[in-house]
Motif scaffolding. Structure first.
Motif, short mmCIF file in Angstrom:
data_model
loop_
_atom_site.label_atom_id
_atom_site.label_comp_id
_atom_site.label_asym_id
_atom_site.label_seq_id
_atom_site.Cartn_x
_atom_site.Cartn_y
_atom_site.Cartn_z
N ASP A 1 0.10 14.07 -4.69
CA ASP A 1 -1.07 14.73 -5.30
C ASP A 1 -1.82 15.61 -4.31
O ASP A 1 -2.18 16.75 -4.64
CB ASP A 1 -2.03 13.67 -5.86
CG ASP A 1 -1.45 12.94 -7.06
OD1 ASP A 1 -0.50 13.47 -7.66
OD2 ASP A 1 -1.96 11.85 -7.37
N ASP A 2 -2.08 15.09 -3.11
CA ASP A 2 -3.01 15.76 -2.20
C ASP A 2 -2.32 16.68 -1.19
O ASP A 2 -2.81 17.80 -0.96
CB ASP A 2 -3.84 14.71 -1.44
CG ASP A 2 -4.63 13.82 -2.37
OD1 ASP A 2 -4.93 14.26 -3.50
OD2 ASP A 2 -4.93 12.68 -1.98
N GLN A 3 -1.23 16.23 -0.57
CA GLN A 3 -0.60 17.06 0.45
C GLN A 3 0.41 18.03 -0.17
O GLN A 3 0.24 19.25 -0.09
CB GLN A 3 0.08 16.18 1.51
CG GLN A 3 -0.91 15.38 2.34
CD GLN A 3 -0.24 14.76 3.56
OE1 GLN A 3 0.51 15.42 4.27
NE2 GLN A 3 -0.51 13.48 3.79
N TRP A 4 1.43 17.47 -0.79
CA TRP A 4 2.44 18.32 -1.39
C TRP A 4 1.87 19.11 -2.58
O TRP A 4 1.94 20.33 -2.63
CB TRP A 4 3.62 17.45 -1.82
CG TRP A 4 4.77 18.15 -2.47
CD1 TRP A 4 4.99 19.50 -2.54
CD2 TRP A 4 5.85 17.52 -3.13
NE1 TRP A 4 6.16 19.75 -3.22
CE2 TRP A 4 6.71 18.55 -3.58
CE3 TRP A 4 6.19 16.19 -3.38
CZ2 TRP A 4 7.88 18.27 -4.29
CZ3 TRP A 4 7.36 15.92 -4.08
CH2 TRP A 4 8.20 16.95 -4.53
N VAL B 1 0.81 -1.22 0.00
CA VAL B 1 0.00 0.00 0.00
C VAL B 1 0.85 1.27 0.00
O VAL B 1 0.31 2.37 -0.17
CB VAL B 1 -0.95 0.02 1.22
CG1 VAL B 1 -1.93 -1.14 1.15
CG2 VAL B 1 -0.18 0.01 2.53
N THR B 2 2.16 1.13 0.15
CA THR B 2 3.01 2.31 0.25
C THR B 2 3.03 3.12 -1.04
O THR B 2 3.08 4.36 -1.01
CB THR B 2 4.43 1.91 0.67
OG1 THR B 2 4.38 1.40 2.01
CG2 THR B 2 5.38 3.09 0.63
N ALA B 3 3.00 2.46 -2.18
CA ALA B 3 3.03 3.19 -3.45
C ALA B 3 1.83 4.14 -3.55
O ALA B 3 1.97 5.29 -3.99
CB ALA B 3 3.03 2.21 -4.63
N GLU B 4 0.67 3.69 -3.13
CA GLU B 4 -0.51 4.55 -3.16
C GLU B 4 -0.38 5.68 -2.15
O GLU B 4 -0.80 6.81 -2.42
CB GLU B 4 -1.77 3.73 -2.89
CG GLU B 4 -3.06 4.55 -2.90
CD GLU B 4 -3.25 5.38 -4.16
OE1 GLU B 4 -3.71 6.54 -4.05
OE2 GLU B 4 -2.92 4.88 -5.27
N ARG B 5 0.18 5.40 -0.98
CA ARG B 5 0.39 6.47 0.00
C ARG B 5 1.29 7.56 -0.58
O ARG B 5 1.03 8.75 -0.41
CB ARG B 5 1.02 5.91 1.28
CG ARG B 5 1.38 7.00 2.29
CD ARG B 5 1.98 6.43 3.56
NE ARG B 5 1.00 5.68 4.31
CZ ARG B 5 0.10 6.21 5.12
NH1 ARG B 5 0.05 7.53 5.29
NH2 ARG B 5 -0.75 5.45 5.75
N MET B 6 2.35 7.15 -1.26
CA MET B 6 3.27 8.13 -1.82
C MET B 6 2.61 8.94 -2.93
O MET B 6 2.80 10.17 -3.02
CB MET B 6 4.53 7.44 -2.34
CG MET B 6 5.33 6.70 -1.26
SD MET B 6 5.82 7.75 0.14
CE MET B 6 7.07 8.76 -0.63
N ARG B 7 1.82 8.28 -3.78
CA ARG B 7 1.10 9.01 -4.83
C ARG B 7 0.13 10.01 -4.22
O ARG B 7 0.03 11.16 -4.66
CB ARG B 7 0.35 8.03 -5.73
CG ARG B 7 1.22 7.34 -6.75
CD ARG B 7 0.38 6.60 -7.78
NE ARG B 7 -0.35 5.48 -7.18
CZ ARG B 7 0.13 4.24 -7.13
NH1 ARG B 7 1.33 3.96 -7.60
NH2 ARG B 7 -0.58 3.28 -6.58
N ALA B 8 -0.58 9.58 -3.18
CA ALA B 8 -1.55 10.46 -2.54
C ALA B 8 -0.84 11.65 -1.88
O ALA B 8 -1.35 12.78 -1.90
CB ALA B 8 -2.38 9.69 -1.52
N PHE B 9 0.32 11.40 -1.29
CA PHE B 9 1.05 12.50 -0.67
C PHE B 9 1.45 13.53 -1.71
O PHE B 9 1.29 14.74 -1.50
CB PHE B 9 2.29 11.96 0.06
CG PHE B 9 3.08 13.04 0.75
CD1 PHE B 9 2.76 13.41 2.05
CD2 PHE B 9 4.10 13.71 0.11
CE1 PHE B 9 3.46 14.42 2.70
CE2 PHE B 9 4.80 14.72 0.73
CZ PHE B 9 4.49 15.08 2.03
#
Length: 409
Positions: free
Chosen positions: A60-63, A50-58
């Motif tokens: 796109d959404d946070q950074w 699930v880490t790859a999705e966490r990094m993509r979300a970070f």
């Protein structure tokens, strides 16, 4: 001579995997193309799926979406909030004592210097020659900087630091005892409570390196009375290559502790940019520069798994994996002159084992070509790091098979 065939070993591995209550966790990690057996999880843990999705979300959404506003919306506190979670799940540490920042090397430097400052007038640092090179090199450098004296102890290659080894070098000049909870080569598990009691009996502090234990077995820093600790997050916490380390400072030392790398993020009012450094309250004062928020993301997913599985269950599987590996070494590899460089007592053994043979370097290189990934450790060791949640018993059997094949070849 050995008494079991490869088939019997694989049958036993299959039975152990079928009975393993943590068996489903193996599939929650990225397997790796062409990897038949990954036996180096104590050097670099596999990423969770699930880490790859966490990094993509970070991204796109946070950074990407929040941009600089992210600092006001949570990033500023992440070294502390994530530190509290690392402390609670893997260190036996109450909140407010653990921070995620920097590398293991930088944090060790900060805390060794801090320990000397906490013990003015004392000049001795106790360190063992079996400790990880960074720990030893830092101690040497700091001694040269400060005029401190190193007191060396020499554990046996298949063991580690004990109270009996430690006591003769302790005295009224001892400021710090620097030891690893699990020895990086032998896998010896330190009696941290006893070592701490011995050091405290002479007024010294203890700095515990937990790189090879955090996430693999129960650590009880508060209960043991440990003063300071440092660990990395790319081994059993699966944070990825170069993921930041963490530091622990016992609450009783937080008001007095100082560290030598004074940066803006460790200041009392970081965004005031004022003249003159005033340290922040609490464990934030260990921060220096801007913390690596992106690099902190992957370990969150592994902490979720540790929380779900429970560290006691993780330790139980770790002990079973290493016991199985030792059985196979005795049964299949001893005939080729392989010796075990790790304690046989599971209560004195961490999450990896090391076997010695004159051809270990050549054999390890050949194993890597075949997708069997252990670690070579000088001068003649093959280290098998069995990360409990991501390693199956079948992988251990495959790995020992391959080592035996190379011995024959």
């Amino acid at each position: 001579m050995g008494t079991s065939s490869p088939t019997a070993a694989h049958d036993r591995a299959a039975a152990l995997d079928a009975a393993d209550p943590l068996r489903t966790y193996v599939d929650r990690f990225v397997a790796g193309s062409g990897v038949q057996a990954y036996l180096d999880g104590n050097s670099l843990g596999r990423p969770t799926r699930v880490t790859a999705e966490r990094m993509r979300a970070f991204v796109d959404d946070q950074w990407g979406d929040r941009l600089i506003r992210g600092w006001d919306e949570g990033w500023f506190e992440v070294p502390l909030t994530l530190g509290d979670r690392v402390g609670a799940l893997t260190l036996g540490a109450a909140a407010g004592q653990t921070v995620v920042a920097d590398s293991t090397t930088v944090l060790l430097y900060k805390l060794i210097r801090a320990a000397l400052a906490l013990r003015p007038g004392r000049t001795d640092i106790v360190v063992d020659r079996g400790n990880f090179p960074t720990d030893r090199y830092l101690a040497e450098g700091i001694a040269a900087e400060t005029g401190a004296t190193l007191r060396w102890i020499d554990p046996a290659p298949d063991s580690g630091v004990t109270v009996d080894l430690l006591e003769p070098v302790l005295g009224d000049r001892t400021a710090l005892v620097l030891v690893s909870h699990v020895a990086y080569r032998s896998g010896h598990l330190l009696d941290a409570a006893a070592i701490t009691d011995a050091a405290h009996g002479h007024g010294a502090l203890v700095l515990l390196d937990v790189c090879h234990s955090a996430g693999a077995l129960p650590v009880r820093l508060d209960a043991w009375g440990v003063d300071l600790a440092v660990g990395c997050t790319y081994k059993y916490l699966n944070g990825g290559p170069g993921s930041p380390a963490f530091a622990y400072v016992a609450a009783r030392h937080l008001d007095a502790i100082t560290q030598p790398i004074q940066g803006w993020m460790g200041a009392a009012e970081a965004f005031e940019m004022g003249q003159g450094y005033v340290a922040a309250q609490g464990v934030r004062r260990l921060l220096s520069g801007t913390p690596p928020i992106v690099a902190m993301q992957p370990m969150v997913d592994m902490l979720d798994l540790i929380d779900e599985a429970g560290v006691d269950s993780i330790r139980e599987k770790s002990a079973a994996l290493t016991a199985f590996a030792i059985d196979l070494v005795d049964d299949r590899l001893a005939r080729y002159g392989v010796t075990l460089a790790t304690p046989r007592d599971p209560d004195r053994r961490g999450g990896h084992i090391t076997i010695d043979h004159p051809e270990s370097r050549r054999i390890t290189a050949r194993l890597w070509e075949r997708g069997i990934i252990p670690d070579f450790r000088r001068p003649s060791g093959i280290r098998l790091g069995l990360s409990p949640l991501s390693t199956s018993f079948a992988e251990v059997a495959v790995g020992i098979d391959a080592i035996e094949t190379e011995m024959v070849g």
